[in-house]
Motif scaffolding. Structure first.
Motif, PDB file in Angstrom:
ATOM      1  N   GLU A 196       0.328  -0.004  15.407  1.00  0.00           N
ATOM      2  CA  GLU A 196       1.561   0.757  15.573  1.00  0.00           C
ATOM      3  C   GLU A 196       2.416   0.737  14.314  1.00  0.00           C
ATOM      4  OE1 GLU A 196       3.604  -0.609  19.003  1.00  0.00           O
ATOM      5  OE2 GLU A 196       2.074   0.131  20.423  1.00  0.00           O
ATOM      6  N   SER A 197       2.158  -0.206  13.409  1.00  0.00           N
ATOM      7  CA  SER A 197       2.937  -0.278  12.163  1.00  0.00           C
ATOM      8  C   SER A 197       2.301   0.525  11.031  1.00  0.00           C
ATOM      9  CB  SER A 197       3.099  -1.738  11.723  1.00  0.00           C
ATOM     10  OG  SER A 197       1.861  -2.268  11.280  1.00  0.00           O
ATOM     11  N   GLN A 198       1.208   1.249  11.300  1.00  0.00           N
ATOM     12  CA  GLN A 198       0.577   2.052  10.254  1.00  0.00           C
ATOM     13  C   GLN A 198       1.501   3.186   9.844  1.00  0.00           C
ATOM     14  OE1 GLN A 198      -3.675   3.148  10.589  1.00  0.00           O
ATOM     15  NE2 GLN A 198      -3.048   5.266  10.212  1.00  0.00           N
ATOM     16  N   VAL A 199       1.683   3.330   8.514  1.00  0.00           N
ATOM     17  CA  VAL A 199       2.565   4.380   8.010  1.00  0.00           C
ATOM     18  C   VAL A 199       1.823   5.420   7.183  1.00  0.00           C
ATOM     19  CG1 VAL A 199       4.595   2.877   8.028  1.00  0.00           C
ATOM     20  CG2 VAL A 199       3.201   3.037   5.947  1.00  0.00           C
ATOM     21  N   ASP A 200       0.618   5.084   6.730  1.00  0.00           N
ATOM     22  CA  ASP A 200      -0.103   6.043   5.878  1.00  0.00           C
ATOM     23  C   ASP A 200      -1.602   5.808   5.953  1.00  0.00           C
ATOM     24  OD1 ASP A 200      -0.002   8.224   3.942  1.00  0.00           O
ATOM     25  OD2 ASP A 200      -0.701   6.783   2.457  1.00  0.00           O
ATOM     26  N   LEU A 201      -2.343   6.911   5.889  1.00  0.00           N
ATOM     27  CA  LEU A 201      -3.806   6.871   5.840  1.00  0.00           C
ATOM     28  C   LEU A 201      -4.254   8.114   5.099  1.00  0.00           C
ATOM     29  CD1 LEU A 201      -6.427   5.404   6.879  1.00  0.00           C
ATOM     30  CD2 LEU A 201      -6.376   7.013   8.799  1.00  0.00           C
ATOM     31  N   GLN A 202      -4.901   7.922   3.939  1.00  0.00           N
ATOM     32  CA  GLN A 202      -5.326   9.081   3.157  1.00  0.00           C
ATOM     33  C   GLN A 202      -6.513   8.729   2.266  1.00  0.00           C
ATOM     34  OE1 GLN A 202      -2.790  10.179  -0.348  1.00  0.00           O
ATOM     35  NE2 GLN A 202      -1.276   8.827   0.626  1.00  0.00           N
ATOM     36  N   PRO A 203      -7.331   9.733   1.921  1.00  0.00           N
ATOM     37  CA  PRO A 203      -8.475   9.489   1.041  1.00  0.00           C
ATOM     38  C   PRO A 203      -8.007   9.024  -0.335  1.00  0.00           C
ATOM     39  CG  PRO A 203      -8.671  11.627   2.121  1.00  0.00           C
ATOM     40  CD  PRO A 203      -7.285  11.137   2.387  1.00  0.00           C
ATOM     41  N   CYS A 204      -8.680   8.009  -0.888  1.00  0.00           N
ATOM     42  CA  CYS A 204      -8.308   7.489  -2.205  1.00  0.00           C
ATOM     43  C   CYS A 204      -9.428   6.595  -2.727  1.00  0.00           C
ATOM     44  CB  CYS A 204      -7.006   6.698  -2.119  1.00  0.00           C
ATOM     45  SG  CYS A 204      -6.435   6.059  -3.708  1.00  0.00           S
ATOM     46  N   GLY A 205      -9.753   6.748  -4.010  1.00  0.00           N
ATOM     47  CA  GLY A 205     -10.768   5.910  -4.627  1.00  0.00           C
ATOM     48  C   GLY A 205     -10.193   4.905  -5.603  1.00  0.00           C
ATOM     49  N   GLY A 206      -8.851   4.777  -5.636  1.00  0.00           N
ATOM     50  CA  GLY A 206      -8.212   3.917  -6.620  1.00  0.00           C
ATOM     51  C   GLY A 206      -8.001   2.497  -6.150  1.00  0.00           C
ATOM     52  N   THR A 207      -7.332   1.715  -6.995  1.00  0.00           N
ATOM     53  CA  THR A 207      -7.074   0.307  -6.697  1.00  0.00           C
ATOM     54  C   THR A 207      -5.635   0.141  -6.217  1.00  0.00           C
ATOM     55  OG1 THR A 207      -6.494  -0.121  -9.016  1.00  0.00           O
ATOM     56  CG2 THR A 207      -8.772  -0.521  -8.354  1.00  0.00           C
ATOM     57  N   HIS A 208      -5.452  -0.782  -5.266  1.00  0.00           N
ATOM     58  CA  HIS A 208      -4.151  -0.991  -4.647  1.00  0.00           C
ATOM     59  C   HIS A 208      -3.876  -2.474  -4.468  1.00  0.00           C
ATOM     60  CE1 HIS A 208      -3.263   3.219  -3.467  1.00  0.00           C
ATOM     61  NE2 HIS A 208      -4.584   3.336  -3.463  1.00  0.00           N
ATOM     62  N   VAL A 209      -2.591  -2.808  -4.289  1.00  0.00           N
ATOM     63  CA  VAL A 209      -2.227  -4.177  -3.944  1.00  0.00           C
ATOM     64  C   VAL A 209      -2.612  -4.439  -2.491  1.00  0.00           C
ATOM     65  CG1 VAL A 209      -0.379  -4.400  -5.632  1.00  0.00           C
ATOM     66  CG2 VAL A 209       0.131  -3.425  -3.383  1.00  0.00           C
ATOM     67  N   ALA A 210      -2.675  -5.732  -2.124  1.00  0.00           N
ATOM     68  CA  ALA A 210      -3.081  -6.110  -0.769  1.00  0.00           C
ATOM     69  C   ALA A 210      -1.951  -5.957   0.233  1.00  0.00           C
ATOM     70  CB  ALA A 210      -3.592  -7.554  -0.754  1.00  0.00           C
ATOM     71  N   ARG A 211      -0.700  -6.068  -0.238  1.00  0.00           N
ATOM     72  CA  ARG A 211       0.461  -5.919   0.633  1.00  0.00           C
ATOM     73  C   ARG A 211       1.566  -5.199  -0.135  1.00  0.00           C
ATOM     74  NH1 ARG A 211      -0.334  -8.995   5.246  1.00  0.00           N
ATOM     75  NH2 ARG A 211       1.760  -8.380   5.928  1.00  0.00           N
ATOM     76  N   THR A 212       2.348  -4.401   0.570  1.00  0.00           N
ATOM     77  CA  THR A 212       3.369  -3.598  -0.109  1.00  0.00           C
ATOM     78  C   THR A 212       4.428  -4.456  -0.780  1.00  0.00           C
ATOM     79  OG1 THR A 212       4.699  -3.358   1.913  1.00  0.00           O
ATOM     80  CG2 THR A 212       3.023  -1.677   1.473  1.00  0.00           C
ATOM     81  N   GLY A 213       4.650  -5.674  -0.278  1.00  0.00           N
ATOM     82  CA  GLY A 213       5.651  -6.543  -0.889  1.00  0.00           C
ATOM     83  C   GLY A 213       5.362  -6.861  -2.339  1.00  0.00           C
ATOM     84  N   GLU A 214       4.098  -6.766  -2.750  1.00  0.00           N
ATOM     85  CA  GLU A 214       3.736  -7.051  -4.143  1.00  0.00           C
ATOM     86  C   GLU A 214       4.294  -6.002  -5.109  1.00  0.00           C
ATOM     87  OE1 GLU A 214      -0.363  -8.197  -4.960  1.00  0.00           O
ATOM     88  OE2 GLU A 214      -0.686  -8.382  -2.806  1.00  0.00           O
TER      89      GLU A 214
END
Length: 239
Positions: A196-214
């Motif tokens: 229920e806390s999901q805010v976004d889902l989209q195709p992507c091949g890039g690199t991301h942090v593990a948590r938004t707080g970072e």
């Protein structure tokens, strides 16, 4: 084929590899790459290759033939021979900046739920272009909403769907200028939040942090007019 190590562990800073080829332009191909290849608005990674008796700085990485990743030397220098075992070392601060900015831009597309016409990622700031006839009235409201999402420290994960599933759910694709790669049979989706806390889902091949707080605090920079219905919104990391 080059194994994309950055997909399985974007936090890995060093890794071994073996040289499987050298291009006519002087690029180096490894069996497994720690270096992200430029694409989707995210720059290719930089760093250094070490091997017995030599080292060479890497300026960037690009996509080669098929699933190959080509490492581009920063300057002409002695190359490792085909078959050589090398140690890959990332410019980690630059990569981590890309990860923080990239995830922040995904959240920006949540705060501004309009079609994206372009984008670019840097180590300190990034921007998205939106199909937006009128500029937002209050930039600080956008900035507050964006930082509120970041402060929720939402987990960032991935899932994979088939090409057919993506075709059946075209709303997952937010970018008008860059379409997700198809033809491999499956597509990677980056998810921010869970359940229920999901805010976004989209195709992507890039690199991301593990948590938004970072990501840390961000500011909204200039909002520029780039055409009759195109507005460019810049996000800047606070540190």
């Amino acid at each position: 084929m080059t194994e994309p190590l950055f997909l399985t562990d974007p936090y890995r800073k060093t890794a071994p590899g073996m040289v499987t080829g050298v291009t006519s332009e002087g690029g180096i191909i490894l069996d497994a790459s720690l270096f992200y290849a430029r694409g989707g608005g995210q720059p290719g990674d930089s760093g250094v290759l070490h091997w017995e008796g030599g080292r060479i700085p890497i300026a960037t990485a690009v996509k080669g033939e098929g699933a190959e990743i080509v490492l581009v030397p920063a300057e002409p220098a002695a190359m490792p021979p085909v078959g050589a075992e090398v140690e890959q070392q990332l410019d980690w601060d630059r990569r981590y900046g890309h990860m923080r900015v990239h995830t922040a831009l995904h959240l920006l597309s949540v705060v501004i739920p309009l079609p994206v016409t372009g984008g670019a990622i840097g180590a300190e700031k990034g921007r998205l272009d939106f199909d937006m006839p009128e500029a937002p009235e209050d930039k600080m409201v956008l900035q507050g909403k964006l930082n509120s999402l970041i402060d929720r420290d939402l987990p960032v994960g991935e899932t994979w769907i088939t090409d057919a599933e993506l075709a059946a759910n075209p709303g997952l694709v937010k970018t008008m200028s860059v379409q997700p790669p198809k033809g491999a049979g499956r597509v990677r989706l980056v998810r921010i939040g869970e359940g229920e806390s999901q805010v976004d889902l989209q195709p992507c091949g890039g690199t991301h942090v593990a948590r938004t707080g970072e990501i840390g605090a961000v500011t909204i920079g200039k909002i520029e007019n780039k055409g009759r219905q195109n507005r460019r919104v810049t996000v800047v990391l606070a540190d």
